[in-house]
Scaffold this motif. Sequence first.
Motif, mmCIF file in Angstrom:
data_model
loop_
_atom_site.group_PDB
_atom_site.id
_atom_site.type_symbol
_atom_site.label_atom_id
_atom_site.label_comp_id
_atom_site.label_asym_id
_atom_site.label_seq_id
_atom_site.Cartn_x
_atom_site.Cartn_y
_atom_site.Cartn_z
ATOM 1 N N ARG A 175 0.986 -0.907 -0.046
ATOM 2 C CA ARG A 175 -0.254 0.091 0.210
ATOM 3 C C ARG A 175 0.710 1.236 -0.097
ATOM 4 O O ARG A 175 0.535 2.295 -0.607
ATOM 5 N N HIS A 176 2.116 0.951 0.575
ATOM 6 C CA HIS A 176 3.180 2.386 0.820
ATOM 7 C C HIS A 176 4.196 2.521 0.491
ATOM 8 O O HIS A 176 4.474 3.456 0.492
ATOM 9 N N GLN A 177 4.127 1.292 -0.134
ATOM 10 C CA GLN A 177 6.079 1.036 -1.508
ATOM 11 C C GLN A 177 7.180 1.768 -0.165
ATOM 12 O O GLN A 177 8.052 2.010 -0.621
ATOM 13 N N SER A 178 6.795 0.614 0.719
ATOM 14 C CA SER A 178 7.932 1.759 2.415
ATOM 15 C C SER A 178 7.645 0.759 3.037
ATOM 16 O O SER A 178 6.218 0.758 3.621
ATOM 17 N N VAL A 179 8.153 0.401 4.090
ATOM 18 C CA VAL A 179 8.773 -0.273 5.727
ATOM 19 C C VAL A 179 9.140 0.468 6.629
ATOM 20 O O VAL A 179 10.802 0.744 6.056
ATOM 21 N N PRO A 180 8.943 -0.062 7.941
ATOM 22 C CA PRO A 180 9.901 0.194 8.302
ATOM 23 C C PRO A 180 11.085 -0.652 8.908
ATOM 24 O O PRO A 180 10.947 -1.127 7.831
ATOM 25 N N LYS A 181 12.414 0.192 9.367
ATOM 26 C CA LYS A 181 13.327 -1.309 9.503
ATOM 27 C C LYS A 181 12.846 -2.472 10.782
ATOM 28 O O LYS A 181 11.781 -1.998 11.632
ATOM 29 N N PHE A 182 12.985 -3.700 10.409
ATOM 30 C CA PHE A 182 12.576 -4.700 10.996
ATOM 31 C C PHE A 182 13.889 -5.768 11.067
ATOM 32 O O PHE A 182 14.852 -5.984 10.299
ATOM 33 N N HIS A 183 13.881 -5.903 12.789
ATOM 34 C CA HIS A 183 14.176 -7.236 12.686
ATOM 35 C C HIS A 183 13.569 -8.889 13.092
ATOM 36 O O HIS A 183 12.662 -8.844 13.142
ATOM 37 N N VAL A 184 14.005 -9.974 12.023
ATOM 38 C CA VAL A 184 12.897 -10.546 12.212
ATOM 39 C C VAL A 184 13.567 -12.014 13.643
ATOM 40 O O VAL A 184 14.664 -12.019 14.075
ATOM 41 N N LYS A 185 12.569 -11.943 14.864
ATOM 42 C CA LYS A 185 13.210 -12.604 16.024
ATOM 43 C C LYS A 185 12.520 -14.115 15.610
ATOM 44 O O LYS A 185 12.131 -14.170 15.199
ATOM 45 N N PHE A 186 13.489 -14.975 15.995
ATOM 46 C CA PHE A 186 13.907 -16.841 15.679
ATOM 47 C C PHE A 186 13.247 -17.624 17.385
ATOM 48 O O PHE A 186 13.922 -15.985 18.507
ATOM 49 N N ASP A 187 12.279 -17.623 17.810
ATOM 50 C CA ASP A 187 12.205 -18.488 19.331
ATOM 51 C C ASP A 187 13.088 -19.790 19.132
ATOM 52 O O ASP A 187 13.319 -20.903 18.121
ATOM 53 N N THR A 188 14.568 -19.853 19.896
ATOM 54 C CA THR A 188 15.127 -20.329 19.828
ATOM 55 C C THR A 188 15.056 -22.085 20.995
ATOM 56 O O THR A 188 15.614 -22.504 21.028
ATOM 57 N N GLY A 189 13.984 -21.679 22.289
ATOM 58 C CA GLY A 189 13.386 -22.380 23.511
ATOM 59 C C GLY A 189 13.357 -21.257 24.288
ATOM 60 O O GLY A 189 13.233 -21.840 25.488
ATOM 61 N N MET A 190 13.046 -20.036 25.223
ATOM 62 C CA MET A 190 12.950 -19.434 25.313
ATOM 63 C C MET A 190 11.227 -19.446 25.571
ATOM 64 O O MET A 190 10.892 -19.600 26.830
ATOM 65 N N THR A 191 10.297 -20.060 24.186
ATOM 66 C CA THR A 191 8.962 -19.807 24.696
ATOM 67 C C THR A 191 8.745 -18.947 24.699
ATOM 68 O O THR A 191 7.359 -18.673 25.950
ATOM 69 N N ARG A 192 9.232 -18.027 23.632
ATOM 70 C CA ARG A 192 8.652 -15.894 23.794
ATOM 71 C C ARG A 192 7.732 -15.858 22.543
ATOM 72 O O ARG A 192 7.246 -16.388 22.441
ATOM 73 N N LEU A 193 8.082 -14.812 23.200
ATOM 74 C CA LEU A 193 8.488 -14.525 21.470
ATOM 75 C C LEU A 193 8.921 -14.713 20.306
ATOM 76 O O LEU A 193 10.400 -14.761 20.640
ATOM 77 N N GLY A 194 8.713 -14.999 18.985
ATOM 78 C CA GLY A 194 9.823 -15.231 18.220
ATOM 79 C C GLY A 194 9.050 -16.505 17.110
ATOM 80 O O GLY A 194 8.219 -17.019 17.483
ATOM 81 N N ILE A 195 9.150 -16.807 15.532
ATOM 82 C CA ILE A 195 9.302 -17.517 14.937
ATOM 83 C C ILE A 195 9.621 -19.132 15.030
ATOM 84 O O ILE A 195 11.102 -18.820 15.818
ATOM 85 N N ASP A 196 9.003 -19.883 14.562
ATOM 86 C CA ASP A 196 9.102 -21.333 14.858
ATOM 87 C C ASP A 196 10.687 -21.394 14.258
ATOM 88 O O ASP A 196 9.958 -21.591 12.665
ATOM 89 N N ILE A 197 11.720 -22.092 14.751
ATOM 90 C CA ILE A 197 12.156 -22.490 13.959
ATOM 91 C C ILE A 197 12.151 -23.320 12.278
ATOM 92 O O ILE A 197 12.280 -22.930 11.466
#
Length: 369
Positions: free
Chosen positions: A117-139
């Motif tokens: 919609r806007h041809q631009s996005v904020p900067k972002f970091h991708v977070k993976f969940d490696t075992g904390m089982t909190r926020l983060g994408i499943d491996i």
Amino acid sequence: MTYRGPKAYIHTDRLKQNLRNIQRHACDRNLICAVKADGYGHGASIIANSIKNEPGVSFAVFTFEEALELRNENIQNDILIFSRFQKERIQSSLDLNLTLNVSSIQDLKTLISFYHRHQSVPKFHVKFDTGMTRLGIDIEDAAIIYELISKEDGVEPEGIYSHFSTADEGDLSYAELQLNQFKSVIQLGQKSGIKFKEIHFTNSGALLNIPDAFYTSIRVGMLLYGAAPSDEVSMDIDVEPVMSFCGPIVNIRRVKAGTPVSYGGVYITEKDTYIAVIQTGFADGLPRQWFENGIVGYKGQTFKIAGRICMDQFMVDFGDILPVEGEEVLLFGKKDANELPVETIANEIGTTTYVLLTAIHGRTERIII
Ligand SMILES: Cc1ncc(COP(=O)(O)O)c(C=O)c1O
């Protein structure tokens, strides 16, 4: 009228020295300084303003509002927001140059549709969940994430990261499993042709314990504030407490042996003694449980806390020493001739330095040194 109540002296010279010592230990890697929860109780803007011009420094907060506060304080460094972002905040995050946390497939899809919609996005970091089982994408979902990113030219992550759950413990076997998961997810990303400018996994515990996890940047909180993340790490980096938490003596009286002091009368004076009232209580972050073995510092000596800590005040048994009304006792930290590590209180009452430091807010006046 001068303020009477608890004071948190913030030693910015120590903060800067801690930062330099940490940077040296991390071979001059970038430091993402965690100033969430009002800078771990020290005042986020005080901390950020003190170190914003140091080389390689950026900041991390938990909420959008915390990031906004820093921008309003004219902090221009990169700011990573750890919480899940809200759709309604994407445009403002872009305008304010804030870095978002993508911690689910849905988060990424939301950013992609914003981009369409806007041809631009904020900067972002991708977070993976490696075992904390909190926020983060499943491996297991890494391939889906990388495919979505590869298909969109304008939606590229600046960074990739994960968070340790046991890096400050004596047994590092679980942390090693997490690290292996993280390595595999980075490799998969690189195989998919994704370049991460920033890769970060290390918190204070890992900084002391897991040099293999340093990558490009270090996310550091507790060590920066000069306290240990736990009692299981060996403190191989020289740091000094940034906060000295103090309370004023507002009343002194001589009492007889056998006098009960404070709620419940659980403390009874053993001999004739001076009992001083200190204007700081559990509502100010002085933990109530500390009264059992608690001490305060005064003119290079320590004195026993007498009886239960009340909401706004507590008492100290000075014995035959007559303290000066209006002067302060040290509750924790290091100031003048007194030193009382916050770690001692944490260990004695079975809590953590994180809980104790972040409890300092509200009526406490912060004084920059
Ligand atoms: C995601 C994340 N990274 C880094 C940190 C900093 O941790 P520490 O204060 O142990 O250095 C925290 C703090 O809890 C965190 O939640």
